[in-house]
Write an enzyme that holds these catalytic residues in place. Structure first.
Site, PDB file in Angstrom:
ATOM      1  CG  HIS A  26      -2.381  -1.709  -3.960  1.00  0.00           C
ATOM      2  ND1 HIS A  26      -2.357  -2.686  -4.042  1.00  0.00           N
ATOM      3  CD2 HIS A  26      -3.072  -1.052  -2.960  1.00  0.00           C
ATOM      4  CE1 HIS A  26      -2.855  -3.141  -3.026  1.00  0.00           C
ATOM      5  NE2 HIS A  26      -3.392  -2.129  -2.306  1.00  0.00           N
ATOM      6  CG  ASP A  80       3.717  -7.238 -13.700  1.00  0.00           C
ATOM      7  OD1 ASP A  80       2.901  -8.418 -13.139  1.00  0.00           O
ATOM      8  OD2 ASP A  80       4.666  -7.571 -14.054  1.00  0.00           O
ATOM      9  CB  SER A 129      -2.407  -3.273   0.847  1.00  0.00           C
ATOM     10  OG  SER A 129      -3.835  -3.275   0.186  1.00  0.00           O
TER      11      SER A 129
END
Length: 391
Positions: free
Chosen positions: A116, A148, A236
């Site tokens: 992402h 996924d 992230s």
């Protein structure tokens, strides 16, 4: 709950994601890195000597400093420039969109991050090293598909500008225990590069549903570590490392809505075989069987009235999501909803070895034997692994 990447449009805007709690059980907040450990020692002894406390805190501080010094050069900031549409008084306008995340080096030119973080297929990606050097010749080798449960992408630096990229050592995430100390390193808020926070493993085998702030896009993430190490937006794709300075997880989500110190990371064992495959073949080719599952615990087994307490439970279809992906290896092999996959080639599926990580040990084209529990009976079924669809 939120996804810890960071993005802005023309004005500062934080990319906030909704992170559902489907099948999620959160353990109680864990004690702090130093305080909890020291507190437990104090309780055991009944009292705690001040000088001993100072020594412990000093050694803990030195340990964290050492980890940050060793692992820091292997951590990069990931920057993405792209376009986005925004509704305004004059209608829909195309505006520049800038987002940021974190990644870590796994070879001389390959970097791992979250899918992402680089979800914009038309975005221009660059990375910034810990010394501030920006490398702009970067390509996305591949991303796992949106459906996924493994939120991973790989980048290749085509021009290192003479810099030597130091790979981060990989650890064994199956050896981590609840209470084990960890350190998170990342590009906090997209501007505080290589920020270091500490904590413990608060739980494992967590399944969550993550999406952006609009709720228009959600994804199910499975088999995650839960940690109380502070993970902020911009983290992230950054590493979660153990006390040996080895990466044991990839930070990917944080809890919001008033929650504190609840973050989630992908165990590195779930990605390790994929890293090896990318380094060997130069492309992302992920073996998969194509099921959505819940990692069973005693609580889940009770909730679903299952006699088996460990394994991958193929949950019934819900919210428009199918448990058996169409035309997948699982579909072709005849797997069904409510099956419990208990073994992969003889290895138990449990809290230490998820279905994802066990399948990930094999290559595309391999035939594996699954032990499944169906209708009160154990049986075996053979599945030929295929490459997971990519975006």
């Amino acid at each position: 709950m939120k996804r810890p990447n960071f993005s802005v449009l023309t004005e500062a805007r934080t990319r906030v994601a909704a992170l559902g709690t489907v099948f999620l059980i959160l353990v109680s907040a864990a004690a702090g890195f130093v305080g909890g450990w020291a507190g437990s020692r104090a309780n055991q002894k009944g009292s705690f000597d001040t000088s001993t406390s100072k020594q412990i805190i000093s050694s803990e501080s030195e340990l964290i400093s050492s980890i940050a010094k060793d692992a820091g050069p292997s951590v990069v900031s990931v920057n993405v420039m792209g376009k986005a549409n925004r509704q305004s008084f004059f209608g829909i306008q195309s505006v520049e969109r800038q987002s940021a995340g974190t990644g870590f080096i796994v070879s001389g030119d390959v970097i791992v991050t979250n899918r992402h973080v680089v979800s914009d297929v038309n975005g221009q990606v660059s990375v910034t090293l810990d010394d501030g050097t920006e490398l702009t010749e970067v390509e996305v080798i591949g991303r796992t598909s949106q459906g996924d449960p493994l939120d991973v992408a790989f980048l290749r630096v085509k021009d290192t500008k003479g810099k030597t990229l130091k790979p981060l050592k990989r650890g064994d995430s199956s050896k981590m225990e609840v209470g084990g100390k960890v350190v998170a390193i990342g590009n906090a808020l997209g501007q505080f590069q290589n920020s270091v926070t500490t904590g413990i493993i608060s739980g494992y085998g967590r399944s969550v549903v993550a999406g952006d702030e609009t709720g228009s896009s959600t994804e199910t993430l499975q088999n995650l570590f839960q940690t109380d190490a502070a993970i902020n937006q911009g983290n992230s794709g950054g590493p979660l490392v153990n006390v040996s300075g080895e990466v044991i997880g990839i930070n990917t989500a944080i809890a919001g809505e008033g929650a504190e110190n609840i973050g989630f990371a992908i165990p590195i064992n779930d990605v390790s075989a994929l890293i090896d495959s990318v380094l060997a073949k130069g492309k992302l080719e992920r073996p998969y069987i194509g099921v959505r599952y819940i990692s069973l615990t005693d609580d889940y087994a009770y909730e679903f009235s299952l006699p088996v307490k460990r394994g991958a439970y193929v949950a019934p279809n819900s919210d428009g999501e199918t448990s058996i992906l169409p035309d997948s290896p699982a579909s072709k092999a005849g797997l069904k909803e409510k099956d419990v996959i208990t073994k992969v080639n003889g290895e138990d599926v449990n809290e230490k070895n998820s279905l994802t990580s066990l399948v990930g040990k094999h290559k595309v084209g391999d035939e594996v034997t699954l032990n499944i529990f169906r209708d009160g009976k154990d049986q075996q079924i053979k599945v030929t692994l295929e490459a997971a669809p990519q975006q």
